[in-house]
Design an enzyme around this catalytic site. Structure first.
Site, PDB file in Angstrom:
ATOM      1  CB  CYS A  57      -0.958  -0.024   1.188  1.00  0.00           C
ATOM      2  SG  CYS A  57      -0.148  -0.014   2.813  1.00  0.00           S
ATOM      3  NE  ARG A  98      -4.509   1.474   1.814  1.00  0.00           N
ATOM      4  CZ  ARG A  98      -4.307   2.233   0.751  1.00  0.00           C
ATOM      5  NH1 ARG A  98      -5.180   2.170  -0.246  1.00  0.00           N
ATOM      6  NH2 ARG A  98      -3.267   3.032   0.663  1.00  0.00           N
ATOM      7  CG  ASP A 131      -5.483   5.946   2.378  1.00  0.00           C
ATOM      8  OD1 ASP A 131      -5.510   5.614   3.579  1.00  0.00           O
ATOM      9  OD2 ASP A 131      -4.642   6.733   1.903  1.00  0.00           O
TER      10      ASP A 131
HETATM   11  P1  4NP Z   1      -1.795   2.737   4.117  1.00  0.00           P
HETATM   12  O1  4NP Z   1      -2.493   4.046   4.736  1.00  0.00           O
HETATM   13  O2  4NP Z   1      -1.225   3.137   2.778  1.00  0.00           O
HETATM   14  O3  4NP Z   1      -2.913   1.784   4.021  1.00  0.00           O
HETATM   15  O4  4NP Z   1      -0.707   2.341   5.115  1.00  0.00           O
HETATM   16  C1  4NP Z   1      -1.889   5.298   4.803  1.00  0.00           C
HETATM   17  C2  4NP Z   1      -0.982   5.568   5.799  1.00  0.00           C
HETATM   18  C3  4NP Z   1      -0.403   6.812   5.887  1.00  0.00           C
HETATM   19  C4  4NP Z   1      -0.750   7.794   4.974  1.00  0.00           C
HETATM   20  C5  4NP Z   1      -1.662   7.514   3.962  1.00  0.00           C
HETATM   21  C6  4NP Z   1      -2.229   6.263   3.884  1.00  0.00           C
HETATM   22  N1  4NP Z   1      -0.178   9.082   5.085  1.00  0.00           N
HETATM   23  O5  4NP Z   1      -0.574   9.954   4.290  1.00  0.00           O
HETATM   24  O6  4NP Z   1       0.659   9.313   5.940  1.00  0.00           O
END
Ligand code: 4NP
Length: 163
Positions: free
Chosen positions: A12, A18, A129
């Site tokens: 991800c 995720r 997300d």
């Molecule tokens: P992930 O979620 O990609 O599912 O781990 C996110 C975690 C952090 C951020 C965005 C999505 N961020 O913008 O910091």
């Protein structure tokens, strides 16, 4: 069946919501099916903002509500992952395109798939997300990934038979 484990990498953006959920849910199913010697899972993020961090607390709480503990530390996807893994599962289109962009010649594109392609119940094209939303978004990610991981398990079992 071959003895070499089939290696799955879940990807991800941050590797704190995720993809660690997908990794730990898949490991949960692998253990339930006694396939630990045959399927190995890891996860990574296309971004580097959260490298070294544990899974997001809100995500871990949602997983725990389904009886699944999230373990691991965030790391960034690297080019050597193309060679090291048999299948690379992108959570959304942006992750998918970012992964492909690291292999401009397309040598490993056949290994990269969208996680939702393995869903049997949900019609979603991407794992949304949940980072900037409320707890229901995190719960939804877990239910979507349980569906996708179940389908992925069926796919990997078939793949291992033909390898
Ligand atoms: P992930 O979620 O990609 O599912 O781990 C996110 C975690 C952090 C951020 C965005 C999505 N961020 O913008 O910091």
């Amino acid at each position: 069946m071959t003895q070499t484990p089939y290696k799955l990498l879940f990807v991800c953006l941050g590797n704190i919501c995720r993809s660690p959920s997908a990794e730990n849910i898949m490991n949960y199913l692998v253990e339930q099916n006694h396939l630990q010697s045959q399927i190995e899972c890891d996860s990574a993020g296309t971004g580097n903002y959260h490298v070294g961090n544990p899974p997001d607390r809100r995500m871990a709480a949602a997983a725990m509500r389904r009886g699944i503990q999230l373990v691991g530390r965030a790391r960034q996807f690297q080019k050597s992952d193309f060679e090291a893994f048999d299948l690379i599962l992108a959570m959304d289109q942006a992750n998918y395109q970012d992964i492909l962009a690291l292999d401009p010649q397309g040598k490993y594109w056949h290994k990269v798939k969208l996680m939702c392609d393995f869903c049997n119940i949900h019609k979603d094209q991407e794992v949304p997300d949940p980072y900037y939303g409320g707890s229901e978004g995190f719960n939804y990610v877990i239910d979507l990934l349980l569906d996708a991981c179940d389908g992925l398990m069926q796919y990997v079992e078939k793949q291992k038979q033909v390898l």
